[in-house]
Scaffold this active site. Structure first.
Site, PDB file in Angstrom:
ATOM      1  N   SER A 190      37.072  49.461  38.092  1.00 52.85           N
ATOM      2  CA  SER A 190      37.457  48.244  38.377  1.00 52.85           C
ATOM      3  C   SER A 190      38.215  47.901  39.293  1.00 52.85           C
ATOM      4  CB  SER A 190      37.868  47.593  36.974  1.00 52.85           C
ATOM      5  OG  SER A 190      38.915  48.229  36.441  1.00 52.85           O
ATOM      6  N   HIS A 218      30.960  46.386  35.598  1.00 52.01           N
ATOM      7  CA  HIS A 218      31.111  45.817  37.023  1.00 52.01           C
ATOM      8  C   HIS A 218      29.688  46.308  37.697  1.00 52.01           C
ATOM      9  CE1 HIS A 218      35.380  44.323  36.833  1.00 52.01           C
ATOM     10  NE2 HIS A 218      35.265  45.315  35.947  1.00 52.01           N
ATOM     11  N   LYS A 250      31.018  38.876  33.929  1.00 51.10           N
ATOM     12  CA  LYS A 250      31.153  38.962  35.343  1.00 51.10           C
ATOM     13  C   LYS A 250      29.947  38.488  36.217  1.00 51.10           C
ATOM     14  CE  LYS A 250      34.547  42.351  34.099  1.00 51.10           C
ATOM     15  NZ  LYS A 250      34.622  42.369  32.787  1.00 51.10           N
TER      16      LYS A 250
END
Length: 348
Positions: A190, A218, A250
């Site tokens: 990240s 991610h 996300k």
């Protein structure tokens, strides 16, 4: 004769904390919260000023997509605002069930299980699968939630050098063969934006009878031709990684998280993961919004192509200004600078 009351008093909580806060500020570690007055987007208003945003995890621009907003509103009209209970009590709605099935299909797995946040998902997964006498092997740059999860599990934590398969192999060789062994890694790290060497980790896990868990918060929605994440990036099938965690806040632009795996893995976690069992379920309206954003992410590949183009443009512009950019590529792994690259994500 009675003793006189002592004039010495213990320091208050405030007296103890204020010097620590001052020390934290002197070290440049004080965190502040900006107050946004607009939706997540390319530009945001913060306390009356307009800014170009480079720090959101809204990778595909779905957080304020009109179709996702519409689905959220319709979900609230149908189910109300809150879920009212934990999933195993009375909080599991049709919207949750449908989303879990769609996430399982998206990740190529038998089942998926929703959690309220990615942090709670990691706490629940690791602490359910490992305990006293077991060993959890973690990359040194893993997300804080994964490290905290190992501490909660009370298993022994072994941290290996970042993205270094040989260091992991040595740690496994030196561990007892009588323990459960759980290897845990971020898919996309990240803070640095590089990608874990998953093919090597898969091979090492097979050689040493260790389970592999990937936190692909991610990577999902961003990497791979259809957004399948880090596994798709490397062409790995679902059997290679038995435990996959992903987040909804996300690339999918909503809120929450999930774990995906075969039926036995997910059923076990549903029975044993305390952060799942003892937490009020995700609002069903959020699940409905996520179903729409997932469908969009799967169908509209142009969003990933646009993201890649923006990353390429930024890197070229920064280079032309003489800025030094770190390249996460390594000889033994692909990186986000390759052809299906995505952003170097913010922590979240």
């Amino acid at each position: 004769m009675l003793d006189s009351p002592s004039t010495n008093t213990a320091p208050s909580l405030k007296d103890i904390l204020l010097p620590l806060l001052e020390e934290n500020e002197r070290a440049g570690l004080r965190r502040v919260r900006s107050v946004l007055t607009t939706p997540q987007g390319i530009e945001v208003d913060v306390e009356g000023k307009r800014y170009l945003s480079f720090c959101s995890n809204n990778y595909l621009g779905l957080a304020s997509d009109p179709r996702v907003i519409k689905a959220f509103k319709q979900g609230a009209d149908r189910y109300g605002v809150g879920s009212g209970a934990a999933s195993v009590v009375a909080g599991h709605y049709h919207a949750h069930h449908a989303l879990e099935e769609e996430l399982a299909d998206f990740t190529g797995r038998e089942r998926a299980l929703l959690f309220s946040t990615g942090y709670m998902a990691n706490l629940g997964i690791v602490s359910a699968l490992a305990g006293r006498g077991d060993v959890v092997f973690q990359d040194r740059l893993n997300h804080a939630s994964l490290l905290d999860a190992a501490a909660l599990s009370r298993a022994r934590l072994r941290r290996y050098a970042h993205a270094d398969p040989s260091a992991l192999r040595k740690a496994l060789v030196s561990s007892s063969d009588n323990n459960r062994k759980l290897m845990v890694t971020d898919g996309v790290f990240s803070m640095d934006g590089d990608v874990a060497p998953l093919p090597d980790l898969v091979d090492i896990g097979k050689q040493h009878d260790a389970w592999l868990m990937v936190d692909d918060a991610h990577g999902l929605g961003v990497l791979g031709a259809s957004g399948g994440g880090t596994l798709a990036h490397f062409g790995l099938n679902s059997d290679a990684v038995p435990i996959l965690m992903g987040t909804l806040g996300k690339s999918l632009g909503t809120f929450g998280a999930f774990v995906a795996g075969d039926d036995a893995v997910v059923e076990y976690l549903m029975q044993k993961a305390r952060p799942f069992i003892f937490t009020t379920a995700l609002p069903p309206a959020v699940a409905e919004a996520t179903r729409t954003s997932l469908a969009i992410a799967r169908e509209e590949n142009w969003r990933r192509e646009h993201l890649i183009a923006l990353v390429t443009r930024f890197r070229a512009g920064a280079k032309s200004l003489g800025l030094t950019l770190w390249n996460p590529a390594a000889a033994n792994r692909k990186s986000l600078s390759d052809s299906d690259a995505g952003p170097a994500p913010c922590v979240g």
